[in-house]
Scaffold this active site. Sequence first.
Site, PDB file in Angstrom:
ATOM      1  N   ASP A  82      61.431  79.157  52.056  1.00  0.00           N
ATOM      2  CA  ASP A  82      60.273  78.267  52.026  1.00  0.00           C
ATOM      3  C   ASP A  82      59.416  78.510  53.268  1.00  0.00           C
ATOM      4  OD1 ASP A  82      58.690  76.205  50.973  1.00  0.00           O
ATOM      5  OD2 ASP A  82      59.733  74.669  52.135  1.00  0.00           O
ATOM      6  N   HIS A  83      58.122  78.693  53.062  1.00  0.00           N
ATOM      7  CA  HIS A  83      57.179  78.927  54.162  1.00  0.00           C
ATOM      8  C   HIS A  83      57.590  80.101  55.035  1.00  0.00           C
ATOM      9  CE1 HIS A  83      54.691  75.399  53.401  1.00  0.00           C
ATOM     10  NE2 HIS A  83      55.799  74.701  53.223  1.00  0.00           N
ATOM     11  N   HIS A 174      52.775  67.171  53.563  1.00  0.00           N
ATOM     12  CA  HIS A 174      54.149  67.294  54.038  1.00  0.00           C
ATOM     13  C   HIS A 174      54.535  66.079  54.889  1.00  0.00           C
ATOM     14  CE1 HIS A 174      53.238  71.704  53.491  1.00  0.00           C
ATOM     15  NE2 HIS A 174      54.437  71.665  52.964  1.00  0.00           N
ATOM     16  N   HIS A 202      54.059  71.060  47.112  1.00  0.00           N
ATOM     17  CA  HIS A 202      54.773  70.836  48.368  1.00  0.00           C
ATOM     18  C   HIS A 202      54.520  69.382  48.800  1.00  0.00           C
ATOM     19  CE1 HIS A 202      55.683  75.109  49.832  1.00  0.00           C
ATOM     20  NE2 HIS A 202      55.285  75.210  48.567  1.00  0.00           N
ATOM     21  N   GLY A 204      56.404  66.818  48.055  1.00  0.00           N
ATOM     22  CA  GLY A 204      56.658  65.991  46.879  1.00  0.00           C
ATOM     23  C   GLY A 204      57.247  64.626  47.167  1.00  0.00           C
ATOM     24  N   ASN A 225      58.594  70.192  45.669  1.00  0.00           N
ATOM     25  CA  ASN A 225      59.423  70.324  46.862  1.00  0.00           C
ATOM     26  C   ASN A 225      59.697  68.939  47.432  1.00  0.00           C
ATOM     27  OD1 ASN A 225      59.052  73.036  46.464  1.00  0.00           O
ATOM     28  ND2 ASN A 225      58.182  73.448  48.483  1.00  0.00           N
ATOM     29  N   THR A 228      61.528  65.173  52.897  1.00  0.00           N
ATOM     30  CA  THR A 228      61.583  63.945  53.693  1.00  0.00           C
ATOM     31  C   THR A 228      62.402  62.850  53.016  1.00  0.00           C
ATOM     32  OG1 THR A 228      59.429  64.476  54.651  1.00  0.00           O
ATOM     33  CG2 THR A 228      60.175  62.191  54.823  1.00  0.00           C
TER      34      THR A 228
END
Length: 275
Positions: A82-83, A174, A202, A204, A225, A228
């Site tokens: 990811d990223h 995010h 992203h 989500g 995604n 958190t």
Amino acid sequence: MTLATLSDVLIPAKAEGYAVAGLVCLGWEDMRAYVAAAEVEGCPVILQAGPSCRAHTPLPILGKMFRHLAEAASVPVVAHLDHGYTFDECREALDAGFTSLMFDGSRKPLQQNIDETAAIAEMAHKAGISCEGEIGFVGYDNGEASAGTDPHEAAQFATATGVDGMAISVGNVHLQTDQSGGLDEGRIAAIQGLTDVPLVIHGGSGVPGEQRRTLARGTNICKFNIGTELRQAFGHALRDAVNSDSDRFDRVQILSETHDPVVAAARKVLQTMKG
């Protein structure tokens, strides 16, 4: 062995009207709990190694951990970078056994993002794995501001790069710690009207569960995604385990008590994406 590529799980999701969860991993305890949750729910899962995960665990180790879990799993498991920010980082993930590479060129000018993403997609496809890219910029709660995805640029990006999944910026951010926001369904429809590539959200955790469910069923959004929301569940469980006895010191015993709460939280996430 149920190790899968991103395309292996997104193509059926798009065809059948559901989404797959990309769950952000930080260590063995959460990634193991995520696979356990997916097995109970009978659905695929994408294990994601983002920058914060890679900061304390090397990619070759993460690749082995993801693949070890996949080998014993009864559901498809994707090992996803990811990223990834550089070609070399993506190449290292491929060599480490990852089955999906997400290259993030979203901060770069459009043509540079297209060119660099296309090169990584080509590398991934030659190796038989998948590639995700990002067009527009998904910002951070109380941090960098988002830049919404332009539908025409999204269509150009999808065609020119050949990505298997396209992350878009449609009101998502995010690190959002609540679900007070929501996604711009008009912009999603405009993007979907110009390209048929599976879409990725992203950030989500900030999307209300009911909207996740609705969009999974009715649009080309095939991947949410989630980080958190599950970090919060892990943190609460860890705090409870530590505070239950001030004399405790055995990390194995303490961390073991995070498993069931994180499985329960991950199951709730997975349930919001079913068709």
